[in-house]
Every structure is written in structure tokens, then in C-alpha cells.
Design an enzyme around this catalytic site. Structure first.
Site, PDB file in Angstrom:
ATOM      1  N   ARG A  56     180.169   7.437-115.104  1.00 40.55           N
ATOM      2  CA  ARG A  56     179.094   8.342-114.667  1.00 40.55           C
ATOM      3  C   ARG A  56     177.758   7.596-114.567  1.00 40.55           C
ATOM      4  NH1 ARG A  56     176.730  11.596-118.138  1.00 40.55           N
ATOM      5  NH2 ARG A  56     178.607  11.868-119.380  1.00 40.55           N
ATOM      6  N   TYR A 110     171.236  22.402 -91.504  1.00 40.28           N
ATOM      7  CA  TYR A 110     172.580  22.804 -91.938  1.00 40.28           C
ATOM      8  C   TYR A 110     172.485  24.062 -92.825  1.00 40.28           C
ATOM      9  CZ  TYR A 110     176.995  22.589 -94.493  1.00 40.28           C
ATOM     10  OH  TYR A 110     178.193  22.900 -95.080  1.00 40.28           O
ATOM     11  N   ASP A 183     167.423  14.095 -93.657  1.00 40.42           N
ATOM     12  CA  ASP A 183     168.878  14.078 -93.599  1.00 40.42           C
ATOM     13  C   ASP A 183     169.255  13.381 -92.282  1.00 40.42           C
ATOM     14  OD1 ASP A 183     171.548  14.689 -93.083  1.00 40.42           O
ATOM     15  OD2 ASP A 183     171.463  16.594 -94.145  1.00 40.42           O
ATOM     16  N   LYS A 208     180.731  12.550 -92.974  1.00 39.61           N
ATOM     17  CA  LYS A 208     180.747  12.641 -91.512  1.00 39.61           C
ATOM     18  C   LYS A 208     180.932  11.245 -90.889  1.00 39.61           C
ATOM     19  CE  LYS A 208     179.657  16.904 -92.470  1.00 39.61           C
ATOM     20  NZ  LYS A 208     180.693  17.791 -92.912  1.00 39.61           N
TER      21      LYS A 208
HETATM   22  C1  LIG Z   1     173.527  17.688 -91.574  1.00 37.14           C
HETATM   23  C2  LIG Z   1     174.358  17.930 -92.795  1.00 37.14           C
HETATM   24  N1  LIG Z   1     173.856  17.604 -93.997  1.00 37.14           N
HETATM   25  C3  LIG Z   1     174.555  17.806 -95.126  1.00 37.14           C
HETATM   26  C4  LIG Z   1     175.815  18.366 -95.100  1.00 37.14           C
HETATM   27  C5  LIG Z   1     176.550  18.590 -96.376  1.00 37.14           C
HETATM   28  O1  LIG Z   1     177.465  17.553 -96.546  1.00 37.14           O
HETATM   29  P1  LIG Z   1     178.822  17.701 -97.394  1.00 37.14           P
HETATM   30  O2  LIG Z   1     179.702  18.644 -96.657  1.00 37.14           O
HETATM   31  O3  LIG Z   1     179.327  16.287 -97.466  1.00 37.14           O
HETATM   32  O4  LIG Z   1     178.417  18.243 -98.733  1.00 37.14           O
HETATM   33  C6  LIG Z   1     176.389  18.712 -93.872  1.00 37.14           C
HETATM   34  C7  LIG Z   1     177.731  19.307 -93.812  1.00 37.14           C
HETATM   35  O5  LIG Z   1     178.215  19.713 -92.769  1.00 37.14           O
HETATM   36  C8  LIG Z   1     175.631  18.500 -92.689  1.00 37.14           C
HETATM   37  O6  LIG Z   1     176.107  18.826 -91.472  1.00 37.14           O
END
Ligand SMILES: Cc1ncc(COP(=O)(O)O)c(C=O)c1O
Length: 397
Positions: A56, A110, A183, A208
Site C-alpha cells: 500500500r 464524465y 482530466d 481507457k
Molecule cells: C473522462 C473520464 N474520466 C474518468 C473516468 C473514470 O475512470 P474509471 O472508470 O477508470 O474509474 C472516466 C470513465 O469513463 C472517464 O470517461
């Protein structure tokens, strides 16, 4: 000689330091690490000597992945998490978002990120203002009036593909004592490195494009060494670590990331152009199309490398039932809830990625009943468009 029972536990378990060097960093799944003496272990615990003590707190396989990702994003350091959402939570906390603080957040973001800020952080005493991030005046007013701890946006937004003017947003945030959190999941470091454009922290859903094969869930936060120290100290308490096995897989995916996204982004540009020509498609959201409101901003920020691999579009006059018929009729393109994989994937934002966003907010944003989000994969473009064409014909029959 130890007894068999003892050998079963210890034999072969700990090899002396090898003289050879594996080409690929090995998968090291040990939870704990021991040293020749307790003084060294104590120094590692104290952060006075390099090493590992407990998974951890850090793990060599995860470190190798973090270093690779930091290099790609031009960051001093990266900290890996068990998911993109865990990374977003950590980035907000590390930016000083706690009771009494506020966040200025992009409305087009998101759905779970929206809910994290609007719902969960709100319950913990954090106030938030949601703004159209493509309107610098609105962002300027929001940051000046609320003096937030953080401004949060996506480089290319999910699902409407709006592009954030990162240098302008960084200036606005910094002028008001806020940190800019970006992000970069949709854009990836292939299109831009937000830290070089003024962002303070970059977040990824590694799930992704970076991992890319639909078999890893992971996240990461990137920034300075000092920020990474805070993130790691928090991670020791919160425990949303990335485990060694997905870190190893994500690192493997990362080695082909550049060529995968180059091809996928080029495919997406062609698919977006093809969709834009069709009468049965009412609207195509894609920053690579000349009619996109931030097309010239995207061309400038991404310096001609492309515009991303996600295309959102509206079926003309379609309601939910007709969109579902279209998605049911697809044979190659998979209706699955993710993006950035080598496979082409479609998703219905109103019932999946943005289900947590209240219907009236979705409607105001333009996430309509007819909107579909397509993540373009590595298949031949002709096969992707042929499948879309036959499914559109089936939905319109
Ligand atoms: C732009 C974006 N940020 C964050 C996330 C969250 O990621 P995770 O599904 O790996 O938790 C997503 C999920 O689809 C996303 O599209």
C-alpha cells in the site's frame, strides 16, 4: 534441514539478486519486503532510504508503470490508483478540496465526476459551481466570485467533445489562487501534455487509451514531486492503490499506446466525416470537424496530431427506443460501457456514462435522448462505417 511443511512455505521463494537483467520489468506481487537488518527497514519506512516495505506504500511494478506514465505526460511524478475515479478523488483532496472549500467544475464532464463533486463532496461540506468551460468569461466570473481550491475540467469533454483552452484556464485559476486539475483521458499525452500548458495536476482513467485493451481498470494523477508526496501520504491512509498485476498490464499497454491512438484518432476523423455527410444523422460532435465550435482551438492545442478517438452524434428525430434499435443492430461495433479500447464501442450517455447527472442538467447540456457516443477502434474504417450504415438502416426501417 527444515521439515517439508516449512519448505512448502519458504523453498524457492526468495532468489538472491540476479546477475541478469530482464528486458521487461518483472511482475513483483510481494505485499511486504524485508532487509538484511532492521535499521535499513526503519530508514525505508522513514523515507530516508529507497525501497519498499508494504504494497500500500509502494511496489516496484507499480513504480515502473508510474515512471513510464510520468515520462509520457512530461510530469516529475505519477501516482497510480485502482481506477480513474479513485484518481479524481485523490487529486481533489490533494488540491485542498475539503469542508468549507469550493470547486469550479466543467458542466460537460464524465457523469461520475459530476456526481463526485455535486453530490459526494457536497455532502462533505464542499461547495461547487458548474460552468461551461468553453466560456472563459463565465469561468473567470465563477473563480473570481468563489475563490475555489480547484478548477476541474477535461481536455476533451465526455461526451460532447468540448475542448478546454488550458492555458487560459490555468491563468484564470492561478490569478484567483486555485489549482487547475485536468482530466486528460480523452486527449491523452499524444494530443497534449496539460502540465506544459499550465495545469497543476493531470488525471487519467488509465482504463481507457493508456491501457487500451479493455482488460485493466486503473487511474493516475501526475504532477510535481511535492504533490506526489502528498498523494502518496494520502494513499497510505485511503488505500485506493493500483495492484501490481493491473499495473504490469497497463505498462504493457502503454508501450503500444502511441501507435494505437495515432491509428484510432485517424480512424475517428474519417468516421466523423462520414457521419457528418449523412441525412439520418442530425448532429456530429467532433473537434476535428471544421464546424465544431472549438475546432481552431483544438488544432492549435493539439498541433495537428489529431482530435481524439471519440465521436458523439445524434440520430435524426430518434428517441431512446430508436437509438436502442440502432445499438441492437450493430454487429461489429460493441455496445459496451467504456472507451479507448482497440475495439470500436458505442454507449448511450443518457443511461450509462451520464446516468448520475440529473435529466434537466443533461438536457441543458445537449445530452439528448438521440445522442450516441462512439469510441473508434483499430478496425478498418470501411468495416466500422459499413456496420454503422446497416444499423442505421435497421433503426430507420
Ligand atoms: C473522462 C473520464 N474520466 C474518468 C473516468 C473514470 O475512470 P474509471 O472508470 O477508470 O474509474 C472516466 C470513465 O469513463 C472517464 O470517461
Amino acid at each position: 534441514m527444515p521439515r517439508l511443511q516449512t519448505l512448502a512455505v519458504h523453498a524457492g521463494a526468495r532468489q538472491p539478486t540476479p546477475e541478469y537483467h530482464p528486458v521487461v520489468p518483472p511482475l513483483n506481487s510481494s505485499v511486504a519486503y524485508h532487509y538484511d537488518d532492521m535499521t535499513t527497514l526503519d530508514a525505508v519506512f522513514a523515507g530516508e532510504a529507497d525501497g519498499y516495505v508494504y504494497a500500500r506504500y509502494g511496489n516496484p511494478t507499480v513504480t515502473a508503470f508510474e515512471q513510464a506514465l510520468a515520462a509520457l505526460e512530461g510530469a516529475a511524478a505519477a501516482v497510480a490508483y485502482s481506477s480513474g475515479m479513485a484518481a479524481l478523488h485523490a487529486a481533489l483532496l490533494a488540491s485542498g478540496v475539503r469542508a468549507g472549500a469550493s470547486v469550479v467544475c466543467a458542466t460537460d464532464i464524465y457523469g461520475a465526476t459530476y456526481a463526485l463533486v455535486a453530490r459526494l463532496f457536497a455532502e462533505l461540506g464542499v461547495s461547487s459551481v458548474f460552468v461551461d468551460i468553453s466560456d472563459p468569461d463565465a469561468v473567470g466570473k465563477a473563480v473570481a466570485s468563489t475563490r475555489p481550491a480547484a478548477v476541474l475540467c477535461e481536455t476533451v469533454s465526455n461526451p460532447l467533445l468540448k475542448v478546454a483552452d488550458l492555458p487560459t484556464l490555468a491563468d484564470l485559476a492561478h490569478a484567483n489562487g486555485a489549482r487547475l486539475l485536468v482530466d486528460n483521458t480523452f486527449a491523452t499525452p499524444y494530443l497534449c501534455q496539460p502540465l506544459a500548458l499550465g495545469a497543476d495536476l493531470v488525471v487519467h482513467s488509465v482504463t481507457k487509451y493508456l491501457a487500451g485493451h479493455g482488460d485493466v481498470m486503473a487511474g493516475a494523477v501526475l504532477g510535481s514531486e511535492e504533490q506526489a508526496h502528498t498523494l502518496r501520504e494520502n494513499q497510505k491512509l485511503l488505500g485506493a492503490n493500483l495492484a501490481p498485476e493491473p499495473a504490469w498490464l497497463a505498462h504493457r499497454g502503454l508501450r503500444t499506446f502511441w501507435v494505437r491512438v495515432r491509428e484510432q484518432f485517424a480512424n475517428a476523423e474519417r468516421v466523423a466525416g462520414w457521419l457528418a455527410e449523412r441525412d439520418d444523422i442530425a448532429l456530429v460532435h467532433y473537434p476535428g470537424l471544421p464546424g465544431h465550435p472549438q475546432h481552431s482551438l483544438a488544432a492549435r492545442l493539439f498541433e495537428g496530431r489529431g482530435f481524439g478517438g471519440v465521436v458523439s452524434f445524434e440520430l435524426r428525430g430518434a428517441d431512446r427506443a430508436q437509438v436502442f434499435s440502432f445499438m441492437d443492430a450493430l454487429e461489429l461495433v460493441l455496445p459496451a460501457t467504456t472507451l479507448g479500447d482497440v475495439f470500436s464501442l458505442v454507449l448511450y450517455p443518457a443511461h450509462s456514462s451520464h446516468r448520475l447527472v440529473p435529466p434537466e442538467v443533461r438536457a441543458a447540456l445537449g445530452i439528448t435522448e438521440g445522442l450516441v457516443r462512439l469510441s473508434v477502434g483499430l478496425e478498418a474504417v470501411e468495416d466500422i462505417t459499413a456496420d454503422l450504415a446497416q444499423a442505421l438502416a435497421a433503426a430507420n426501417a
